[in-house]
Design a protein around this motif. Structure first.
Motif, PDB file in Angstrom:
ATOM      1  N   PHE A 168       0.508  -1.176  -0.093  1.00  0.00           N
ATOM      2  CA  PHE A 168      -0.072  -0.073  -0.052  1.00  0.00           C
ATOM      3  C   PHE A 168       0.522   1.370   0.277  1.00  0.00           C
ATOM      4  O   PHE A 168       0.976   2.745  -0.756  1.00  0.00           O
ATOM      5  N   ALA A 169       1.390   1.582   0.873  1.00  0.00           N
ATOM      6  CA  ALA A 169       2.411   2.625   1.263  1.00  0.00           C
ATOM      7  C   ALA A 169       3.593   2.872  -0.176  1.00  0.00           C
ATOM      8  O   ALA A 169       3.689   4.061  -0.908  1.00  0.00           O
ATOM      9  N   GLU A 170       3.398   1.536  -0.437  1.00  0.00           N
ATOM     10  CA  GLU A 170       4.544   1.367  -2.164  1.00  0.00           C
ATOM     11  C   GLU A 170       4.384   2.015  -3.520  1.00  0.00           C
ATOM     12  O   GLU A 170       4.745   3.385  -4.013  1.00  0.00           O
ATOM     13  N   VAL A 171       2.292   2.073  -3.748  1.00  0.00           N
ATOM     14  CA  VAL A 171       1.572   2.345  -4.285  1.00  0.00           C
ATOM     15  C   VAL A 171       1.175   3.814  -3.862  1.00  0.00           C
ATOM     16  O   VAL A 171       1.683   4.216  -5.160  1.00  0.00           O
ATOM     17  N   ALA A 172       1.054   3.873  -2.770  1.00  0.00           N
ATOM     18  CA  ALA A 172       0.836   5.595  -2.059  1.00  0.00           C
ATOM     19  C   ALA A 172       2.193   6.384  -2.705  1.00  0.00           C
ATOM     20  O   ALA A 172       1.454   7.636  -3.485  1.00  0.00           O
ATOM     21  N   GLU A 173       2.833   6.008  -2.794  1.00  0.00           N
ATOM     22  CA  GLU A 173       4.669   6.694  -3.327  1.00  0.00           C
ATOM     23  C   GLU A 173       3.945   6.415  -4.982  1.00  0.00           C
ATOM     24  O   GLU A 173       4.669   8.309  -5.045  1.00  0.00           O
ATOM     25  N   ALA A 174       3.695   5.864  -5.388  1.00  0.00           N
ATOM     26  CA  ALA A 174       4.024   5.878  -7.325  1.00  0.00           C
ATOM     27  C   ALA A 174       2.497   6.997  -7.308  1.00  0.00           C
ATOM     28  O   ALA A 174       2.929   7.802  -8.232  1.00  0.00           O
ATOM     29  N   GLY A 175       1.760   7.129  -6.395  1.00  0.00           N
ATOM     30  CA  GLY A 175       0.544   8.031  -6.946  1.00  0.00           C
ATOM     31  C   GLY A 175       0.160   7.589  -7.657  1.00  0.00           C
ATOM     32  O   GLY A 175      -0.557   6.781  -8.487  1.00  0.00           O
ATOM     33  N   VAL A 176      -1.504   8.713  -7.975  1.00  0.00           N
ATOM     34  CA  VAL A 176      -2.385   8.969  -8.818  1.00  0.00           C
ATOM     35  C   VAL A 176      -2.295   8.170 -10.289  1.00  0.00           C
ATOM     36  O   VAL A 176      -3.015   7.939 -11.115  1.00  0.00           O
ATOM     37  N   SER A 177      -0.880   8.907 -11.033  1.00  0.00           N
ATOM     38  CA  SER A 177      -0.751   8.502 -11.969  1.00  0.00           C
ATOM     39  C   SER A 177      -0.147   6.970 -12.267  1.00  0.00           C
ATOM     40  O   SER A 177       0.281   6.694 -13.558  1.00  0.00           O
ATOM     41  N   SER A 178       0.239   6.543 -11.813  1.00  0.00           N
ATOM     42  CA  SER A 178       1.225   4.819 -11.037  1.00  0.00           C
ATOM     43  C   SER A 178      -0.721   4.117 -12.036  1.00  0.00           C
ATOM     44  O   SER A 178      -1.490   4.173 -11.701  1.00  0.00           O
ATOM     45  N   PRO A 179      -0.609   3.109 -12.893  1.00  0.00           N
ATOM     46  CA  PRO A 179      -0.999   2.274 -13.212  1.00  0.00           C
ATOM     47  C   PRO A 179      -1.739   1.242 -12.122  1.00  0.00           C
ATOM     48  O   PRO A 179      -2.432   0.761 -12.178  1.00  0.00           O
ATOM     49  N   GLN A 180      -0.510   0.700 -11.132  1.00  0.00           N
ATOM     50  CA  GLN A 180      -0.792   0.379  -9.791  1.00  0.00           C
ATOM     51  C   GLN A 180      -1.247   0.820  -8.525  1.00  0.00           C
ATOM     52  O   GLN A 180      -1.879   0.121  -7.911  1.00  0.00           O
ATOM     53  N   PHE A 181      -1.252   2.368  -8.860  1.00  0.00           N
ATOM     54  CA  PHE A 181      -2.429   2.781  -7.877  1.00  0.00           C
ATOM     55  C   PHE A 181      -3.804   2.861  -8.028  1.00  0.00           C
ATOM     56  O   PHE A 181      -4.676   2.446  -7.475  1.00  0.00           O
ATOM     57  N   THR A 182      -4.636   2.574  -9.186  1.00  0.00           N
ATOM     58  CA  THR A 182      -5.942   3.119  -9.759  1.00  0.00           C
ATOM     59  C   THR A 182      -5.893   1.389  -9.942  1.00  0.00           C
ATOM     60  O   THR A 182      -6.900   1.123 -10.122  1.00  0.00           O
ATOM     61  N   SER A 183      -5.276   0.169 -10.351  1.00  0.00           N
ATOM     62  CA  SER A 183      -5.025  -0.545 -10.725  1.00  0.00           C
ATOM     63  C   SER A 183      -5.764  -1.219  -8.515  1.00  0.00           C
ATOM     64  O   SER A 183      -6.649  -2.054  -8.815  1.00  0.00           O
ATOM     65  N   LEU A 184      -5.305  -1.087  -8.127  1.00  0.00           N
ATOM     66  CA  LEU A 184      -4.978  -2.071  -6.376  1.00  0.00           C
ATOM     67  C   LEU A 184      -6.969  -0.859  -6.212  1.00  0.00           C
ATOM     68  O   LEU A 184      -7.531  -1.502  -5.207  1.00  0.00           O
ATOM     69  N   CYS A 185      -6.952   0.606  -6.328  1.00  0.00           N
ATOM     70  CA  CYS A 185      -7.950   0.678  -5.868  1.00  0.00           C
ATOM     71  C   CYS A 185      -9.343   0.413  -6.767  1.00  0.00           C
ATOM     72  O   CYS A 185     -10.772  -0.164  -6.026  1.00  0.00           O
ATOM     73  N   THR A 186      -9.016  -0.053  -8.169  1.00  0.00           N
ATOM     74  CA  THR A 186     -10.185  -0.883  -8.740  1.00  0.00           C
ATOM     75  C   THR A 186     -10.782  -1.959  -8.286  1.00  0.00           C
ATOM     76  O   THR A 186     -11.537  -2.335  -8.203  1.00  0.00           O
TER      77      THR A 186
END
Length: 163
Positions: free
Chosen positions: A32-50
């Motif tokens: 979670f921390a790594e993905v949050a650090e990558a931010g909203v433009s990161s495909p990992q962040f939006t995929s995790l949220c989705t």
């Protein structure tokens, strides 16, 4: 937290290519921390949220849905969809619900807050006996319904233990 949710909810799975806690299953807090650090433009962040939203939709009737951002052109749409979802869930955090929709997830702190609140919402709906136990011990607010979106406010109104 991760193993408990995975065990009780019976099959929460993360299929966006990230490793979860304990060799599979629910993502770890480090993820979670790594993905949050990558931010909203990161495909990992939006995929995790989705993914979190899809798991939540399986437990709770929601009108709003969220699609991952497949490229930079989709990031604004993702943010607008997340804003609608947070509104439907009655999220009480101004950093996630007020101001310019495209500015709310600019910081890693806000991204992590969104992920953590999504997990709390998921846990709230994944454990109905726990949720109901809280309501039995205290008085129910007027108009409360057992399966209605918006538990952000319901949980904090009673005892704040989930926050």
């Amino acid at each position: 937290l991760g193993r408990g949710v995975y065990g009780v909810a019976g099959g929460l799975r993360f299929a966006a290519g990230m490793e979860g806690a304990g060799g599979g299953g629910f993502p770890s807090i480090e993820t979670f921390a790594e993905v949050a650090e990558a931010g909203v433009s990161s495909p990992q962040f939006t995929s995790l949220c989705t993914w979190l939203v899809s798991e939540l939709r399986a437990l709770c009737p929601l009108e709003e849905d969220v699609s991952p951002a497949c490229g930079p052109e989709d990031v604004e749409t993702f943010q607008i969809e997340m804003s609608g979802l947070l509104g439907e869930l009655r999220c009480p955090y101004p950093s996630l619900t007020t101001g310019d929709v495209t500015a709310r997830l600019r910081t890693p702190e806000n991204c992590l807050q969104l992920l953590c609140e999504s997990v709390q919402e998921l846990v709230f709906w994944a454990f109905p006996e726990h949720r109901m136990g809280r309501w039995v011990k205290s008085s129910k607010p007027r108009g409360w319904e057992p399966c209605r979106a918006g538990s952000f406010g319901q949980a904090t109104a009673q005892d704040g233990a989930l926050r």
